[in-house]
Design a protein around this motif. Structure first.
Motif, short mmCIF file in Angstrom:
data_model
loop_
_atom_site.label_atom_id
_atom_site.label_comp_id
_atom_site.label_asym_id
_atom_site.label_seq_id
_atom_site.Cartn_x
_atom_site.Cartn_y
_atom_site.Cartn_z
N VAL A 1 61.77 85.65 68.15
CA VAL A 1 60.59 84.80 68.28
C VAL A 1 60.32 84.05 66.98
CG1 VAL A 1 58.08 84.82 68.58
CG2 VAL A 1 59.53 86.20 70.08
N GLU A 2 60.37 84.75 65.86
CA GLU A 2 60.10 84.09 64.58
C GLU A 2 61.17 83.06 64.26
OE1 GLU A 2 58.64 82.52 61.42
OE2 GLU A 2 57.51 83.88 62.73
N GLN A 3 62.41 83.35 64.60
CA GLN A 3 63.48 82.39 64.35
C GLN A 3 63.26 81.12 65.17
OE1 GLN A 3 67.45 83.41 65.84
NE2 GLN A 3 68.34 82.61 63.96
N ALA A 4 62.92 81.27 66.44
CA ALA A 4 62.67 80.11 67.29
C ALA A 4 61.46 79.32 66.80
CB ALA A 4 62.47 80.55 68.74
N ALA A 5 60.40 80.02 66.43
CA ALA A 5 59.19 79.36 65.97
C ALA A 5 59.43 78.63 64.65
CB ALA A 5 58.06 80.37 65.81
N ALA A 6 60.18 79.24 63.75
CA ALA A 6 60.48 78.60 62.47
C ALA A 6 61.27 77.31 62.70
CB ALA A 6 61.26 79.55 61.58
N ARG A 7 62.17 77.34 63.65
CA ARG A 7 62.96 76.15 63.96
C ARG A 7 62.03 75.03 64.48
NH1 ARG A 7 66.60 78.66 66.39
NH2 ARG A 7 65.79 78.52 68.51
N VAL A 8 61.09 75.38 65.34
CA VAL A 8 60.14 74.39 65.86
C VAL A 8 59.26 73.84 64.74
CG1 VAL A 8 58.11 74.10 67.34
CG2 VAL A 8 60.13 75.31 68.20
N ARG A 9 58.74 74.72 63.89
CA ARG A 9 57.90 74.25 62.78
C ARG A 9 58.67 73.33 61.84
NH1 ARG A 9 56.41 79.80 62.73
NH2 ARG A 9 57.63 80.11 60.82
N HIS A 10 59.93 73.66 61.59
CA HIS A 10 60.76 72.85 60.70
C HIS A 10 60.95 71.44 61.28
CE1 HIS A 10 63.88 71.76 57.85
NE2 HIS A 10 64.69 71.47 58.87
N VAL A 11 61.24 71.37 62.57
CA VAL A 11 61.44 70.08 63.22
C VAL A 11 60.14 69.28 63.21
CG1 VAL A 11 61.96 68.94 65.40
CG2 VAL A 11 63.37 70.86 64.63
N HIS A 12 59.04 69.93 63.59
CA HIS A 12 57.75 69.24 63.65
C HIS A 12 57.34 68.68 62.29
CE1 HIS A 12 56.14 71.33 67.55
NE2 HIS A 12 57.12 70.48 67.78
N ALA A 13 57.61 69.43 61.23
CA ALA A 13 57.15 69.03 59.90
C ALA A 13 57.80 67.73 59.44
CB ALA A 13 57.43 70.14 58.89
N ARG A 14 58.94 67.38 60.03
CA ARG A 14 59.66 66.19 59.59
C ARG A 14 59.39 64.97 60.46
NH1 ARG A 14 64.79 66.48 60.43
NH2 ARG A 14 64.82 68.30 61.80
N LEU A 15 58.58 65.11 61.50
CA LEU A 15 58.43 64.03 62.46
C LEU A 15 57.03 63.43 62.44
CD1 LEU A 15 60.27 65.54 65.56
CD2 LEU A 15 61.19 64.00 63.82
N SER A 16 56.98 62.12 62.55
CA SER A 16 55.70 61.41 62.68
C SER A 16 55.92 60.24 63.63
CB SER A 16 55.19 60.93 61.32
OG SER A 16 56.11 60.03 60.73
N PHE A 17 54.85 59.65 64.07
CA PHE A 17 54.94 58.55 65.03
C PHE A 17 53.69 57.68 64.89
CE2 PHE A 17 52.65 61.96 67.05
CZ PHE A 17 51.63 61.34 67.76
N THR A 18 53.73 56.50 65.49
CA THR A 18 52.61 55.57 65.44
C THR A 18 51.98 55.44 66.81
OG1 THR A 18 53.63 54.30 63.65
CG2 THR A 18 51.90 53.20 64.91
N ASP A 19 50.68 55.57 66.89
CA ASP A 19 49.96 55.37 68.14
C ASP A 19 49.82 53.85 68.34
OD1 ASP A 19 48.30 55.23 70.30
OD2 ASP A 19 46.62 56.29 69.38
N PRO A 20 50.47 53.29 69.36
CA PRO A 20 50.41 51.83 69.54
C PRO A 20 49.01 51.32 69.87
CG PRO A 20 51.50 52.88 71.41
CD PRO A 20 51.32 53.94 70.38
N ALA A 21 48.16 52.20 70.38
CA ALA A 21 46.81 51.76 70.74
C ALA A 21 45.94 51.54 69.51
CB ALA A 21 46.16 52.79 71.66
N THR A 22 46.21 52.28 68.43
CA THR A 22 45.37 52.20 67.24
C THR A 22 46.12 51.77 66.00
OG1 THR A 22 45.73 54.53 66.66
CG2 THR A 22 43.90 54.03 68.17
N GLY A 23 47.45 51.87 66.04
CA GLY A 23 48.24 51.60 64.85
C GLY A 23 48.24 52.73 63.84
N ARG A 24 47.58 53.82 64.17
CA ARG A 24 47.47 54.95 63.25
C ARG A 24 48.76 55.77 63.26
NH1 ARG A 24 43.50 60.20 64.03
NH2 ARG A 24 44.47 61.48 62.40
#
Length: 289
Positions: A54-77
């Protein structure tokens, strides 16, 4: 649980900001079936896996999430995919879907059972970085959260595209032998859609709703649950990769080593006779650790 998992994805897609994180920064559009199976695998690991798995899978998810961002086209934020309010919505849509669909399919649950399930799932939410104080831990708390977030949810073109795919997903090449069985997905996708809240189905407007639909859906959920529970494990194993199958086998071996009777599968653990003396629930630790 298959119906509930698909229902959760349909519900999650109604959050326009959370959906952009999936739309822009995941492989859902290029490999939607792979994404669906990996999500199912993560849920299986956090349900049946060992603490280390469980911790291994969760760490993998946290690692991936920490590197990703995106732009909301409705607000530009600009947003991070691991912003707490987005993670909280994904978590709540998932666990409430499992709870509501499985109960409606005929699993006998008391209000105390439902509260216990949501409280247990707080730990799952912390695995992806949420503060446990922010996560609904009872039916009453979950209802308040869902009522508060409801005005922010809607079904835009992208959400409808996600829901349409979930109603009739394509199969990748590695699952080509299962393509003749693809029509068997129809009841899963349709039941997932019809178990959405009324307001969500009105927002999507993807399938007709003749009179008596919800009564028929409840009956069909019960029949499907009975049929799926009767399938041999080898059928399910065709869907998953070798690592997933190995983890499932390891979970059964751990339960057997702890004294549980797993001859009827994991669902058979609900029978009191399947449990070692002194334990009333499969998650209860063995005496003296």
């Amino acid at each position: 649980m298959w119906v509930a998992g698909v229902r959760a994805l349909m519900l999650q897609a109604l959050h326009p900001v959370a959906l952009q994180g999936v739309w822009q920064r995941s492989d859902f559009r290029t490999d939607p079936t792979g994404r669906l199976l990996r999500t199912a695998d993560y849920v299986a690991v956090t349900t049946y896996g060992s603490p280390a798995e469980v911790e291994q899978a969760a760490a993998r998810v946290r690692h991936v999430h920490a590197r990703l961002s995106f732009t909301d086209p409705a607000t530009g934020r600009r947003h991070r995919v691991d912003e707490p309010d987005l993670l909280l919505w994904v978590h709540c849509a998932e666990v409430v879907s499992y709870l509501e669909v499985v109960a409606r399919a005929g699993l006998p649950l008391t209000r105390a059972d439902a509260d216990r399930y949501l409280a247990e799932q707080v730990r799952t939410a912390t695995l992806v970085g949420l503060d446990p104080a922010d996560v609904p831990a009872s039916v009453a708390q979950m209802r308040r959260y869902l009522a508060a977030i409801r005005p922010r949810l809607r079904a835009g073109p992208q959400a409808r595209a996600v829901a349409r795919y979930l109603l009739w997903p394509a199969l990748p090449d590695r699952l080509a032998p299962l393509r003749p069985l693809r029509p068997l997905w129809l009841p899963v996708g349709a039941l997932a859609y019809y178990t959405l809240p009324d307001w969500a189905r009105r927002a999507y407007r993807l399938l007709p709703e003749p009179p008596g639909t919800q009564t028929a859906v409840t009956a069909a959920l019960g029949a499907l649950r009975t049929a799926l529970n009767a399938l041999p494990t080898t059928v399910y194993n065709l869907l998953f990769d070798e690592a997933t199958v190995r983890r499932a086998d390891a979970a059964r071996h751990r339960l057997a080593a702890a004294g549980y009777d797993v001859s009827r599968g994991l669902q058979g653990l609900r029978r009191p006779a399947s449990r070692p003396p002194g334990r009333t629930h499969p998650n209860q630790p063995a005496p003296h650790g």
